[in-house]
Design an enzyme around this catalytic site. Structure first.
Site, short mmCIF file in Angstrom:
data_model
loop_
_atom_site.label_atom_id
_atom_site.label_comp_id
_atom_site.label_asym_id
_atom_site.label_seq_id
_atom_site.Cartn_x
_atom_site.Cartn_y
_atom_site.Cartn_z
N GLU A 126 0.86 -1.20 0.00
CA GLU A 126 0.00 0.00 0.00
C GLU A 126 0.89 1.24 0.00
OE1 GLU A 126 -2.58 -0.26 3.39
OE2 GLU A 126 -3.56 -2.07 2.63
N ALA A 129 2.33 1.14 3.39
CA ALA A 129 2.72 -0.17 3.93
C ALA A 129 3.47 -0.95 2.85
CB ALA A 129 1.49 -0.95 4.40
N GLY A 130 4.81 -0.79 2.83
CA GLY A 130 5.64 -1.51 1.87
C GLY A 130 6.38 -2.61 2.58
N ARG A 244 10.14 -15.77 -3.45
CA ARG A 244 11.53 -15.30 -3.35
C ARG A 244 12.50 -16.31 -3.95
NH1 ARG A 244 10.37 -12.73 2.67
NH2 ARG A 244 9.37 -10.86 1.87
N ARG A 269 35.48 -7.38 -29.31
CA ARG A 269 35.93 -5.99 -29.25
C ARG A 269 37.46 -5.93 -29.12
NH1 ARG A 269 35.26 -0.62 -30.13
NH2 ARG A 269 36.09 0.63 -28.41
N GLN A 280 43.63 -8.92 -18.42
CA GLN A 280 43.32 -9.52 -17.14
C GLN A 280 42.28 -8.74 -16.33
OE1 GLN A 280 47.21 -10.19 -15.44
NE2 GLN A 280 47.36 -12.21 -16.40
N GLN A 337 30.18 -2.33 -17.77
CA GLN A 337 31.58 -1.87 -17.75
C GLN A 337 32.40 -2.55 -18.85
OE1 GLN A 337 32.04 0.54 -15.72
NE2 GLN A 337 34.22 0.90 -15.95
N GLY A 340 31.85 -0.96 -22.03
CA GLY A 340 32.33 0.42 -22.14
C GLY A 340 31.21 1.35 -22.59
N GLU A 364 9.22 -8.19 -3.98
CA GLU A 364 9.08 -9.40 -3.14
C GLU A 364 10.01 -9.34 -1.92
OE1 GLU A 364 8.18 -13.15 -4.87
OE2 GLU A 364 7.20 -12.25 -6.62
N1 COS Z 1 5.70 -18.18 6.97
C1 COS Z 1 4.65 -18.34 7.81
N2 COS Z 1 4.35 -17.46 8.79
C2 COS Z 1 5.14 -16.39 8.91
C3 COS Z 1 6.24 -16.14 8.07
C4 COS Z 1 6.51 -17.11 7.06
N3 COS Z 1 7.54 -16.96 6.22
N4 COS Z 1 6.83 -14.99 8.42
C5 COS Z 1 6.13 -14.50 9.45
N5 COS Z 1 5.11 -15.35 9.75
C6 COS Z 1 4.13 -15.22 10.83
C7 COS Z 1 4.86 -15.11 12.16
O1 COS Z 1 5.13 -16.39 12.67
C8 COS Z 1 3.88 -14.33 12.99
O2 COS Z 1 2.90 -15.21 13.47
P1 COS Z 1 2.51 -15.25 15.05
O3 COS Z 1 1.99 -13.89 15.33
O4 COS Z 1 1.46 -16.32 15.12
O5 COS Z 1 3.76 -15.57 15.77
C9 COS Z 1 3.23 -13.41 11.98
O6 COS Z 1 3.42 -14.00 10.71
C10 COS Z 1 3.83 -12.02 12.01
O7 COS Z 1 5.21 -12.15 11.75
P2 COS Z 1 6.28 -11.08 12.21
O8 COS Z 1 6.03 -10.75 13.65
O9 COS Z 1 7.63 -11.57 11.82
O10 COS Z 1 5.84 -9.82 11.30
P3 COS Z 1 6.52 -8.40 11.19
O11 COS Z 1 5.44 -7.44 10.91
O12 COS Z 1 7.40 -8.12 12.35
O13 COS Z 1 7.54 -8.47 9.96
C11 COS Z 1 8.33 -8.87 7.71
C12 COS Z 1 7.46 -9.29 8.90
C13 COS Z 1 9.09 -7.59 7.87
C14 COS Z 1 9.30 -9.99 7.46
C15 COS Z 1 7.28 -8.77 6.58
O14 COS Z 1 6.44 -7.66 6.81
C16 COS Z 1 7.85 -8.70 5.20
O15 COS Z 1 8.23 -9.73 4.61
N6 COS Z 1 7.89 -7.49 4.64
C17 COS Z 1 8.22 -7.31 3.25
C18 COS Z 1 6.97 -7.40 2.45
C19 COS Z 1 7.30 -7.69 1.03
O16 COS Z 1 8.05 -8.58 0.69
N7 COS Z 1 6.70 -6.92 0.16
C20 COS Z 1 6.94 -7.09 -1.22
C21 COS Z 1 5.75 -6.71 -1.97
S1 COS Z 1 4.68 -8.01 -2.19
S2 COS Z 1 5.28 -8.65 -3.95
#
Ligand code: COS
Length: 384
Positions: A126, A129-130, A244, A269, A280, A337, A340, A364
């Site tokens: 969002e 929220a990234g 990922r 080239r 090298q 690079q 060139g 991601e």
């Molecule tokens: N698989 C399953 N569950 C997962 C998980 C995974 N890989 N990663 C986290 N969870 C669960 C946790 O276990 C936790 O559950 P409980 O509350 O039951 O313990 C819950 O999800 C929340 O996890 P966490 O506390 O780690 O969340 P955070 O908000 O602290 O942070 C990150 C999570 C930063 C890792 C996450 O927000 C993230 O990946 N951000 C990037 C988002 C992204 O990749 N965006 C790209 C655009 S989408 S293409």
């Protein structure tokens, strides 16, 4: 896990040939027009590329993770836009349903996604929220047998083409964290769903992203993924773990393509009376790239095999994404690079790839988010 080496070899040969003979010749046209020709889309459907990672019982090829990354190692050797078109149906736009959907949801949507009849997109990010995905503000309020969705999603890959969206929205307004989030399937054309204008990106022309806006958008309660509230964030994270790994394989492939282009350029080239490949300092750039690609490729294969064994690969997927995308960036830089001045003009594909692959370190999950996931998991494991 490779289930049947012979069948896989046929698929890999087909994809390799298709990339070389059909997709590579269209790279420049796609970059210029920002469109993938309809005939190529049709061919990709016929080849089954939209359903690589969708289980066979729902009409896909049901590739294991190891098989899928091997296909991505080939598919990624051309413009990332081609892979992006089939990427969401195999990855983030379908896996929410594959992993956590009900049987009914799987039977209804997956065969259409596998055939490429419909395009799926993943709506998590969002405006505010990234990286902190759990802070998302889009809401889904229950009203009888419907949910009413409000909010804006940003940079949504394939949104302009999408027929269905996996939308993460907050169903529990009192829970501001991950536990308040649920995942929904929302069909394009639902009243209250609209799209923003297509983003003007740095690269990856032919792959489109835009905002997806929900204004009192009513969705049947039956479209709540898994019919379970509060687990949508976990669904999203599981989808991303798999995504990922796939992206890491694409990074390996793009790096191989750029290195191959750089090698051939260096062999042809001439400066100071001989091919620059004989110098090298050029060789060092080629060799470092080769070694790093080899490392990334084996990381990806190892993590994919672990996932096929049913292991939790959250840490490994982040290690792969971090290393492979950063590696791809370094290879892109060296490839320019080696070329060139020619590397800075669009006569050579390396200039376009340099811009295209920059996204790998961002989407991601940025490199910094991968570092955070890896370190957090290490600390948690050490704490027992
Ligand atoms: N698989 C399953 N569950 C997962 C998980 C995974 N890989 N990663 C986290 N969870 C669960 C946790 O276990 C936790 O559950 P409980 O509350 O039951 O313990 C819950 O999800 C929340 O996890 P966490 O506390 O780690 O969340 P955070 O908000 O602290 O942070 C990150 C999570 C930063 C890792 C996450 O927000 C993230 O990946 N951000 C990037 C988002 C992204 O990749 N965006 C790209 C655009 S989408 S293409």
């Amino acid at each position: 896990m490779v289930r049947d080496q012979e069948t896989l070899n046929v698929l890999l040969e087909t994809v390799t040939r298709y990339v070389k003979e059909r997709l590579v010749p269209y790279e420049e046209q796609v970059a210029e027009t920002d469109e993938i020709p309809a005939e190529l889309v049709q061919e990709m459907k016929e080849l089954g590329l939209f359903g690589l990672a969708i289980p066979e019982e729902y009409g896909g090829l049901g590739l294991t993770m190891e098989e899928e990354v091997m296909v991505a190692f080939e598919l990624g050797k051309t413009s990332p836009a081609f892979r992006s078109l089939i990427g969401t149906n195999n990855g983030i736009g379908a896996q929410g349903i594959v992993i956590d959907g009900t049987e009914e949801q799987k039977h209804y949507y997956l065969p259409k996604l596998a055939a490429g009849e419909i395009i799926g997109a993943f709506a998590l990010t969002e405006p505010d929220a990234g990286s902190d995905a759990a802070s998302l503000r889009t809401t889904a309020r229950r009203d009888g047998d419907q949910y009413v969705i409000n909010g804006t999603k940003r940079f949504i890959t394939n949104a302009p083409e999408a027929d269905i969206f996996t939308v993460m929205a907050r169903t529990d307004p009192n829970n501001k964290g991950a536990g308040g989030i649920s995942a929904f399937i929302v069909e394009a054309g639902t009243p209250g769903l609209s799209l923003g204008k297509i983003d003007k990106k740095m690269g990856q022309k032919g792959a489109h992203t835009c905002d997806v806006i929900f204004e009192d958008c009513r969705v049947p309660a039956a479209n709540l993924i898994g019919h379970k509230e509060g687990v949508g964030f976990k669904t999203a994270m599981k989808v991303l773990d798999k995504g990922r790994l796939h992206i890491s394989a694409v990074c390996v492939a793009a790096a191989e393509r750029m290195l191959n282009d750089a090698l051939h350029y260096a062999m042809n080239r001439k400066q100071f009376g001989k091919p620059i490949a004989e110098f090298q300092l050029i060789q060092a750039m080629l060799a470092d790239s080769k070694a790093e690609i080899y490392a990334a490729r084996n990381m990806v294969l190892d993590a994919a095999r672990r996932r096929d064994q049913g292991k939790d690969v959250g840490t490994e997927a982040s290690c792969c994404k971090l290393f492979a995308s950063e590696m791809c960036g370094r290879v892109a830089d060296r490839a320019v690079q080696v070329h060139g001045g020619s590397g800075y003009v669009s006569d050579y594909s390396v200039e376009r790839f340099y811009r295209d692959v920059r996204l790998f370190r961002i989407y991601e999950g940025t490199s910094q988010i991968q570092q955070l996931v890896i370190a957090r998991n290490m600390i948690r494991a050490a704490e027992g």
